[in-house]
Design a protein around this motif. Structure first.
Motif, PDB file in Angstrom:
ATOM      1  N   VAL A  94       0.719  -1.238  -0.007  1.00 60.75           N
ATOM      2  CA  VAL A  94      -0.117  -0.026   0.003  1.00 60.75           C
ATOM      3  C   VAL A  94       0.960   1.244   0.211  1.00 60.75           C
ATOM      4  O   VAL A  94       0.551   2.282  -0.574  1.00 60.75           O
ATOM      5  N   SER A 113      -8.471   7.492  -4.977  1.00 62.10           N
ATOM      6  CA  SER A 113      -8.890   6.594  -4.056  1.00 62.10           C
ATOM      7  C   SER A 113      -7.895   5.464  -3.908  1.00 62.10           C
ATOM      8  O   SER A 113      -7.487   4.939  -5.387  1.00 62.10           O
ATOM      9  N   GLY A 114      -7.691   4.640  -3.102  1.00 59.20           N
ATOM     10  CA  GLY A 114      -6.958   3.697  -3.135  1.00 59.20           C
ATOM     11  C   GLY A 114      -5.276   3.891  -3.017  1.00 59.20           C
ATOM     12  O   GLY A 114      -4.684   2.908  -3.114  1.00 59.20           O
ATOM     13  N   SER A 115      -4.833   4.912  -2.942  1.00 56.19           N
ATOM     14  CA  SER A 115      -3.309   5.446  -3.205  1.00 56.19           C
ATOM     15  C   SER A 115      -2.573   5.261  -1.950  1.00 56.19           C
ATOM     16  O   SER A 115      -1.322   5.317  -1.754  1.00 56.19           O
TER      17      SER A 115
END
Lengths: 250, 268
Positions: free
Chosen positions: B35, B55-57
């Motif tokens: 992540v 989003s999701g970075s």
């Protein structure tokens, strides 16, 4: 292998939570409001169902025993059977099962919901340990209220047995005779052993349900899964512990 | 930048040192999923630092490392020079995180949500706590909501109550996770103004995680852009007005291309 690891992890995290919570026992006086609220939740709200169930357990016990004992002409000893069974076994175990279903499920649902919706994380960032605010008052309340529930369960169960013994034609024992036999064979130690069992079961149920609730991960669906897990684990632990605690106390 | 290294208590007006944050070679894996990948940056005391990214970075995960809710797989996060994950740091430095959802305690009224921190830490008697809570509600124009429960509030009000609850903590470090998400443009601008004015008033170090380009360009001292777990931009917002990096430009000003839609490109 994965399941064994999960069981060991669960055991370890429960033990850690217990140690952390005991460490906050000194904060109980200033959490008086939360303690009383939990006493109300665990004790008062569970009392009606405990009373109803115990009444009928005592009644059924007397009825079943009555049918069997009339063959031997020993129905006058029903009071001792109901008295000892309720005090030593059925009272504490049934109360613990009710606490698991009624209180444990509610605790697991509330804490799992707080975890999923980040309320527990908010407490951590506010430097308010969840073990202090959410767990310790519940554990303390369980120690006070579950034995009280078990004692009430015993009394109501004995009373149920007395009513069935009087009004069932094949038994027909007067309450005076029923309670005289009950008092003769049921000693204070028997009642005390039952209360100790209830104390242990109630404490373990609340601790396990708190731990499972606080370790919930994922979304709202996991709240339901945590509640199911909490109740199932509690029921298994009650019956397993019952064997070992009975061994120790007898 | 604020040009000062002290946080002013919103209630007592007493100044305490503002704190800095250092992120050094931070990596975080969830199983096989990487992540955060070797992220490093520093936030100066009193600065407003806005962390942007799709989003999701990994933005929110990074924020959780700063408040100690997550432990790094590798690297280090320090707040005021101390390990962010240690309990001593939380005791030494007052950090407040405004969660994306607000994370208000649903079983407590707005008043009790705000009063929880000073009560638990015995910062004042009940009269003093009342004064603090009502002052924080007044700053955020929420006086009428004290007796309401979170379920009775709109999204914008929940965000403001969450900010008010953070303010009652008299923080040296304020962190905001997507403070303007799910809000209408006017409320988003209001929240941005509140964040900026709290920094000006109380000189609190501020880290904001957001997608909101207007927020970043208008209130940030510096901006970081996180893409796929890596920090691909770090600099003042003025540099974002005409970004040189095409990836940064595409993130900040994506064009809707009906001839060559992105999801079709992803499929191929």
């Amino acid at each position: 292998m994965k399941q064994i690891t999960a069981i060991l992890e669960g055991f370890g995290s429960t033990l850690q939570l217990l140690i952390r919570s005991i460490g906050y026992a000194g904060t109980l006086p200033r959490q008086w409001g939360r303690f009383i609220e939990q006493c109300y939740m665990i004790g008062y709200t569970t009392l009606p169902i405990v009373a109803i169930l115990s009444f009928f357990i005592g009644s059924v016990l007397a009825l079943q025993a009555g049918y069997s004992m009339q063959n031997f002409g020993t129905q006058q000893f029903i009071g001792s059977l109901v008295g000892l069974s309720m005090a030593r076994e059925l009272g504490p175990v049934m109360v613990a099962i009710l606490v698991a279903g009624r209180v444990g499920s509610a605790i697991a649902a509330e804490l799992a919901s707080m975890k999923v919706y980040q309320e527990v994380d908010a407490l951590v960032t506010m430097n308010i340990p969840p073990a202090r605010m959410l767990v310790m008052p519940r554990l303390a309340a369980s120690l006070v209220m579950v034995p009280v529930l078990a004692l009430i369960g015993d009394l109501v169960g004995w009373f149920g047995g007395a009513i069935v013994s009087k009004y069932t034609a094949i038994i027909s024992i007067e309450p005076e005779a029923y309670f005289a036999v009950l008092r003769h064979y049921t000693h204070f130690k028997d009642v005390l052993n039952g209360l100790v069992k209830a104390e242990i079961f109630g404490f373990v149920v609340v601790l396990v349900c708190c731990n499972i609730g606080l370790n919930t991960r994922g979304g709202p669906r996991e709240i339901g899964a945590s509640v199911t897990r909490a109740v199932v684990v509690s029921l298994i632990l009650i019956l397993v512990l019952d064997y070992f605690v009975t061994q120790i106390l007898t | 930048m604020a040009g000062t290294s002290h946080t002013r208590n919103p209630f007592t007006q007493v100044e305490t040192p503002a704190v800095g944050v250092t992120v050094e070679h931070l990596s975080k894996n969830f199983g096989s999923l990487k992540v955060l990948k070797d992220v490093s940056f520093a936030v100066q005391p009193g600065e407003i630092f806005v962390l942007m990214g799709p989003s999701g970075s990994g933005k929110s995960v990074l924020l959780k490392h700063i408040v100690g809710l997550e432990l790094p797989t590798a690297g280090r996060v320090a707040v005021d020079g101390h390990d962010a994950a240690s309990e001593e740091t939380r005791e030494r430095v007052r950090m407040a995180l405004v969660f994306q959802s607000g994370a208000l305690f649903n079983s407590l009224s707005v008043y009790d949500n705000l009063a929880l921190y000073p009560r638990e830490h015995r910062l004042a008697d009940e009269a003093g706590i009342r004064q603090k809570v009502m002052h924080a509600l007044k700053i955020l124009s929420l006086e009428g909501t004290a007796k309401k429960f979170p379920a009775d509030l709109s999204g914008g009000m929940k965000k403001r109550v969450a900010i008010a609850r953070a303010l009652v903590m008299e923080p040296q470090l304020m962190l905001y996770d997507e403070p303007t998400s799910e809000l209408d443009p006017v409320m988003s601008a209001t929240i941005s103004e509140i964040i900026a004015s709290l920094r000006v008033e109380y000189r609190v170090t501020t880290i904001v995680v957001s997608h909101d380009r207007d927020l970043a360009l208008n209130i940030a001292d510096r901006v970081g852009i996180l893409m796929d777990g890596k920090l691909i931009f770090l600099g003042p917002p003025s540099e974002l007005k005409q970004p040189k990096d095409p990836i940064v430009a595409d993130f900040l000003t994506p064009k809707i291309d009906l001839q060559h839609p992105r999801f079709k490109q992803l499929e191929t």
